[in-house]
Design a protein around this motif. Structure first.
Motif, short mmCIF file in Angstrom:
data_model
loop_
_atom_site.label_atom_id
_atom_site.label_comp_id
_atom_site.label_asym_id
_atom_site.label_seq_id
_atom_site.Cartn_x
_atom_site.Cartn_y
_atom_site.Cartn_z
N PHE A 98 -8.90 6.25 3.18
CA PHE A 98 -8.08 5.42 2.32
C PHE A 98 -8.69 4.54 1.43
CE2 PHE A 98 -4.90 5.89 5.82
CZ PHE A 98 -3.70 6.29 4.94
N TYR A 99 -10.22 4.25 1.54
CA TYR A 99 -10.94 3.55 0.48
C TYR A 99 -11.03 4.37 -0.53
CZ TYR A 99 -12.82 0.42 4.13
OH TYR A 99 -12.99 -0.56 5.60
N LEU A 133 -6.45 -2.64 1.96
CA LEU A 133 -6.43 -3.62 3.03
C LEU A 133 -6.23 -2.83 4.25
CD1 LEU A 133 -4.13 -6.33 1.42
CD2 LEU A 133 -6.65 -6.51 1.99
N GLU A 134 -5.39 -1.64 4.33
CA GLU A 134 -5.25 -1.17 5.53
C GLU A 134 -6.56 -0.43 6.23
OE1 GLU A 134 -1.95 1.44 5.45
OE2 GLU A 134 -0.30 0.18 4.93
N ALA A 135 -7.26 -0.04 5.15
CA ALA A 135 -8.67 0.85 5.36
C ALA A 135 -9.48 -0.11 6.14
CB ALA A 135 -9.30 1.20 4.28
N ASN A 187 -13.73 1.82 10.48
CA ASN A 187 -14.77 2.25 11.39
C ASN A 187 -15.87 2.73 10.52
OD1 ASN A 187 -13.72 4.55 9.97
ND2 ASN A 187 -12.82 5.49 12.03
N VAL A 188 -16.00 2.44 9.39
CA VAL A 188 -17.28 2.57 8.36
C VAL A 188 -18.63 1.77 8.63
CG1 VAL A 188 -18.28 2.92 6.27
CG2 VAL A 188 -15.78 3.16 6.59
N HIS A 214 -1.45 -6.74 7.14
CA HIS A 214 -0.74 -5.78 7.06
C HIS A 214 0.64 -6.07 6.28
CE1 HIS A 214 1.63 -2.11 8.08
NE2 HIS A 214 2.75 -2.74 8.71
N ILE A 215 1.02 -5.24 5.14
CA ILE A 215 1.93 -5.38 4.28
C ILE A 215 3.05 -4.55 4.46
CG2 ILE A 215 2.97 -5.38 1.80
CD1 ILE A 215 -0.18 -5.37 1.19
N GLU A 216 4.37 -5.35 4.90
CA GLU A 216 5.48 -4.67 5.63
C GLU A 216 6.29 -3.84 4.63
OE1 GLU A 216 6.31 -4.79 8.67
OE2 GLU A 216 4.88 -6.29 9.50
#
Length: 340
Positions: free
Chosen positions: A136-137, A276-278, A283-284, A298-300
């Motif tokens: 995702f990044y 933002l979700e990443a 876990n990086v 978290h954007i709804e």
């Protein structure tokens, strides 16, 4: 972001129905290749848009509003990117002087190629996401970069088309005729020589364009839903009816002067959302010590859908207003020149 559980039976039924619709479209074009009328194009576009809206209602009924919102957000984003793709198709058709009565078949081939490429990217993207959250990044960064590129294009909607390396190589490597022979790739000249037609170049141009837009569209849709089923169906519905939309919009395409800026905002927003979700699921190891970033919001989906619809609506209305003003200015200019 929750994912939608879909059984193999639902996948099978969906694929059969969508393939049947596409085959019906293919048979109609194959049996009677022509330039569709405005009425015919309007009916087909309305049918496909209606099917997409009904599909979203079905998702709402069977899986809930959250997933329906994800589908609609994904479909709108992909549809907007597909319309931008049409601008490049217009340039290609004009650049290679494709006869109007052949353009419908060329567009259908282009849409089929787009479906195949996007299907492959969806499968690859789903596999990567399921194994590596850090993807995702990369998706987010790529979308932000794409958004900047769209913004730099400004009012040059769809960008421009220049012959790529593949086209230049083919031009040098194989002999070409100067005329089309329907949609055939080969022809025989008066001297009996077997030559390739310009259609080969057109299809290479269409295919490479589809590849570039697939690279943009797949990260964008994964930014609003992680469900492979919704990613796939949103892409298919976004490509349905583009052939008729091409002829329906016609010269109106160049009036959407702010479409690139609207897409820049949408893709930039989705890119930031992905980052933002990443961060929230991080876990990086070299980011925050491999721990989740607590402040990342978290954007709804309702907010995402509102921003996407609002941005595209503003871009469309602003485009039409500017085009109307420019047209009035062009009409008034001769009068001013005549007075002076």
């Amino acid at each position: 972001m929750p994912t939608m559980d879909v059984s193999g039976a639902v996948w099978a039924v969906t694929l059969v129905v969508l393939v049947a619709i596409l085959l019906a479209d293919l048979l109609i074009v194959g049996r009677r290749p022509h330039e569709p009328t405005t009425r015919e194009s309007t009916l087909w576009v309305g049918l496909y848009v209606g099917l997409a809206l009904l599909f979203g209602v079905g998702v709402w009924i069977f899986s809930g509003a959250e997933f329906a919102g994800q589908f609609y957000a994904g479909w709108l984003t992909e549809y907007s990117l597909s319309v931008d793709n049409l601008f490049v198709f217009v340039i290609i058709m004009s650049r290679f002087a494709v006869p109007r009565h052949l353009q419908q078949e060329v567009l259908l081939i282009g849409i089929i190629l787009a479906l195949l490429m996007r299907g492959a990217f969806i499968a690859a993207g789903s596999a990567l996401i399921s194994q590596f959250a850090w993807v995702f990044y990369i998706f987010g960064a790529f979308l932000i970069y794409t958004a900047i590129s769209f913004a730099r294009q400004g009012q040059h909607v769809g960008g421009d088309f220049s012959e790529n390396m593949a086209i230049r190589w083919v031009r040098r490597a194989v002999p070409f005729s100067s005329d089309f022979n329907g949609v055939k790739l080969r022809t025989v000249d008066d001297a009996g020589r077997k030559l390739f037609t310009p259609m080969l170049i057109v299809l290479i141009a269409i295919g490479t364009t589809d590849l570039i837009f697939a690279l943009d569209s797949i990260p964008a849709i994964f930014g609003v839903t992680k469900s492979p089923y919704l990613v796939f169906t949103a892409n298919v519905f976004a490509l349905m009816g583009l052939r008729q939309l091409y002829f329906l919009l016609g010269h109106l395409l160049d009036r959407l002067v702010y479409l690139n800026l609207g897409l820049a905002v949408v893709l930039g927003f989705i890119g930031v959302k992905l980052v933002l979700e990443a961060l929230a699921d991080n876990n990086v190891p070299f980011i925050n010590g491999g721990e989740h970033v607590a402040w990342a919001p978290h954007i709804e989906i309702w907010l995402s859908l509102t921003i996407i619809i609002g941005t595209l609506l503003i871009a469309t209305v602003a485009s039409l207003i500017k085009s109307a003003r420019d047209k009035r200015s062009e009409l008034e200019q001769p009068k001013v020149d005549a007075i002076h």
